[in-house]
Scaffold this active site. Structure first.
Site, PDB file in Angstrom:
ATOM      1  N   SER A 167       0.853  -1.181   0.000  1.00 56.10           N
ATOM      2  CA  SER A 167       0.000   0.000   0.000  1.00 56.10           C
ATOM      3  C   SER A 167       0.892   1.234   0.000  1.00 56.10           C
ATOM      4  O   SER A 167       2.110   1.137   0.027  1.00 56.10           O
ATOM      5  CB  SER A 167      -0.873   0.014   1.255  1.00 56.10           C
ATOM      6  OG  SER A 167      -0.072   0.272   2.386  1.00 56.10           O
ATOM      7  N   LYS A 168       0.266   2.370  -0.008  1.00 56.63           N
ATOM      8  CA  LYS A 168       1.028   3.609  -0.091  1.00 56.63           C
ATOM      9  C   LYS A 168       2.038   3.791   1.027  1.00 56.63           C
ATOM     10  O   LYS A 168       3.096   4.347   0.828  1.00 56.63           O
ATOM     11  CB  LYS A 168       0.078   4.807  -0.121  1.00 56.63           C
ATOM     12  CG  LYS A 168      -0.415   5.066  -1.522  1.00 56.63           C
ATOM     13  CD  LYS A 168      -1.403   6.200  -1.557  1.00 56.63           C
ATOM     14  CE  LYS A 168      -2.056   6.244  -2.942  1.00 56.63           C
ATOM     15  NZ  LYS A 168      -3.331   6.927  -2.927  1.00 56.63           N
ATOM     16  N   ARG A 169       1.695   3.315   2.214  1.00 59.93           N
ATOM     17  CA  ARG A 169       2.660   3.547   3.285  1.00 59.93           C
ATOM     18  C   ARG A 169       3.835   2.572   3.221  1.00 59.93           C
ATOM     19  O   ARG A 169       4.794   2.710   3.956  1.00 59.93           O
ATOM     20  CB  ARG A 169       1.992   3.518   4.656  1.00 59.93           C
ATOM     21  CG  ARG A 169       1.251   2.291   4.979  1.00 59.93           C
ATOM     22  CD  ARG A 169       0.903   2.188   6.456  1.00 59.93           C
ATOM     23  NE  ARG A 169       0.640   0.809   6.776  1.00 59.93           N
ATOM     24  CZ  ARG A 169      -0.427   0.158   6.366  1.00 59.93           C
ATOM     25  NH1 ARG A 169      -1.334   0.773   5.633  1.00 59.93           N
ATOM     26  NH2 ARG A 169      -0.607  -1.104   6.663  1.00 59.93           N
TER      27      ARG A 169
END
Length: 479
Positions: A244-246
RNA sequence: GCUCCCUUCGUCUAGCGGUCUAGGACGCCGCCCUCUCACGGCGGAAACAGGGGUUCGAGUCCCCUAGGGAGCGCCA
């Protein structure tokens, strides 16, 4: 005009965002497989979802591929632009009785899914319009067109990565080919485009594995050859969950901004899920020679920044100084603080940078670090000291420098050998360890506690600048 | 819920029935080198998810369990 045995792959991103890391690896695999075997790699933009597709996203994807050094053959194909051709294929299916009009409403569909789930069956369309007479069609309702898929038997795909995978046709339903507004669905468009483009090998993420079964039905209905499949495992984040983005699901431009080298990026990505014995570091030529779809593993790999960092450091050290300098200067606009640094690169500072590269590249694992470590080259007098440098330049340190300064001022030549001789002799005669002299010198010359070898620093900065910076810290003006 | 896929050190992986007291790399720890930080060199801790089979012999083949993932749209 194409060679019947030629390998044709394609990368087919949907332009709803940047080129993320998983997509970059998929593109790399497609590129390696085609290029390594004298074939072609095509690019298709899956922009059938008009609401979510943007020009900026297309530009970002092309830019990302270019940065990674991945090229493609011919012009990018717009899937949306081929909608007429997709409809044409559906007409063909309708005429052959292999597709039919479905008037089921969204509410009916939702209800179907609900009951199927309750009864422990896979939620799917029940085929209620499959054999119904067209005269029963409700008034004023535009139908969707569905594929009349086989209801018995099984569908088997031979996948280069996943091996043989089998589905019971009873578990698959009659997918929609054309929406009720007349627009083709992704499932249909992919098949028609891959066929028309002459794609021989479909290499994509394994989130498409079940699609391969359903697309096989479309190929068969159309009477076309089914391409070779290779469904590669997805990349996961450090915690094992979907990227995911993180985690690391950043656009490739983010990796450029962090200072990673395209070649290192390719090397890191290719080793995620694929290997060739114990080879960790390999040139692009070797990748092209060794890469093979059948050697790709079936389990998902986690993205590991530490390993990327290490590989990038290896690439930086291996790279010829001139090449690294070019790469570094070219990346400046994308690095944080890069543009400001770039502005200070006049002729003098450019020469200093070029001279410092050999010492600098041993100490940086990415271009961002290289930038930070280069900062002292362009800093203006008097230098500001970081905490460590300030601690080194205590009274004793200043006294040391004051004693050394005249000797350096009188240096017969300004080269590393001569300067080292002077400093070592000074240390010996005054009963100091070399470090007791080198550290204050380093602090005065760079404003930091760490830097490349101190004699190299002296040479790179030059006589006047060096003496000036030392003088600034002893209170003895020299100019 | 249903379908499909996956499971070797913390991580990426080698291993394609005997050569495995399981190899490499990153990371970690220690030592050496040393003007700082790195680089480099040497050494160390660290894994076959669990249980059943098959076989003379299983990390390698089969089954089950557990855990993880993906897919189940008139999205792509």
């Amino acid at each position: 005009m194409s060679n019947p045995t030629e390998i044709v792959t394609r990368f087919a991103p949907s332009p709803t965002g940047f080129l993320h890391i998983g997509g970059a690896r998929t593109a790399l695999f497609n590129w390696l497989y085609a290029r390594g075997r004298g074939g072609r790699m095509l690019l298709r933009i899956e922009d059938t979802d008009r609401a979510r597709s943007t020009e900026e996203a297309i530009a970002a994807i092309l830019d990302g591929l270019a940065w990674l050094g991945l090229d493609w053959d011919g012009d990018p194909v717009s899937q949306h632009a081929r909608a007429e051709r997709h409809r044409e294929a559906v007409e063909q299916l309708l005429a052959a009785g292999k597709a039919y009009r479905c008037y089921a409403s969204p509410e009916e569909l939702a209800e179907m899914r609900e009951t199927a789930r309750k009864e422990g069956r896979p939620p799917r369309y029940d085929g209620r319009w499959r054999d119904r007479d067209p005269s029963e069609a409700p008034q004023g309702v535009n139908p969707a067109i569905r594929l009349k898929a086989p209801q018995e038997g099984e569908t088997v795909i031979e996948d280069h990565v996943q091996g043989r995978v089998t589905w019971q046709n009873a578990d698959l339903d009659d997918l929609i080919l054309l929406r009720s507004d007349g627009n083709p669905t992704y499932m249909l468009a992919v098949v028609v485009d891959d066929h028309d483009m002459g794609v021989t090998h479909v290499v994509r993420g394994d989130d498409h594995l079940t699609n391969a079964a359903r697309q096989t039905h479309i190929y068969q209905a159309l009477g076309w050859n089914v391409p070779e499949w290779a469904h590669i495992p997805l990349i996961h984040g450090p915690d094992g969950a979907k990227l995911s983005k993180r985690h690391g699901a950043l656009g490739v431009e983010a990796y450029r901004a962090m200072g990673y080298l395209p070649a290192a990026m390719r090397n890191y990505l290719v080793r995620l899920g694929w290997s060739h014995g114990d080879h960790e570091v390999m040139s692009t030529e070797q990748m092209l020679e060794w890469f093979d779809l059948d050697a790709i593993g079936r389990s998902a790999a986690r993205f590991d920044f530490a390993k990327l960092e290490n590989l990038n450091g290896i690439y930086m050290r291996q790279m010829p100084d001139d090449d690294l300098l070019v790469e570094f200067r070219r990346s400046l606009p994308y690095l944080e603080g890069g543009p400001a640094f770039e502005e200070k690169l006049d002729a003098t500072n450019s020469a200093r940078l070029a001279g410092a590269i050999p010492g600098l590249k041993e100490r940086a694992k990415n271009l961002t670090e290289l930038l930070a470590n280069s900062q002292f080259l362009v800093d203006e007098r008097p230098l500001s000291l970081d905490d460590k440098a300030a601690r080194i330049l205590d009274d004793a340190g200043r006294v040391t420098l004051a004693g050394l300064l005249p000797l350096l001022t009188g240096a017969a030549a300004w080269d590393a050998e001569t300067l080292e001789g002077i400093v070592r002799e000074f240390a010996e005669e005054t009963g100091r360890k070399l470090g007791q002299v080198a550290q204050p010198l380093r602090a005065a010359l760079t404003g930091r506690g760490t830097s490349p070898g101190i004699f190299d620093v002296l040479v790179v900065l030059g006589r006047d600048e060096s003496l000036g910076r030392i003088g600034d810290q002893t209170g003895v003006p020299t100019d």
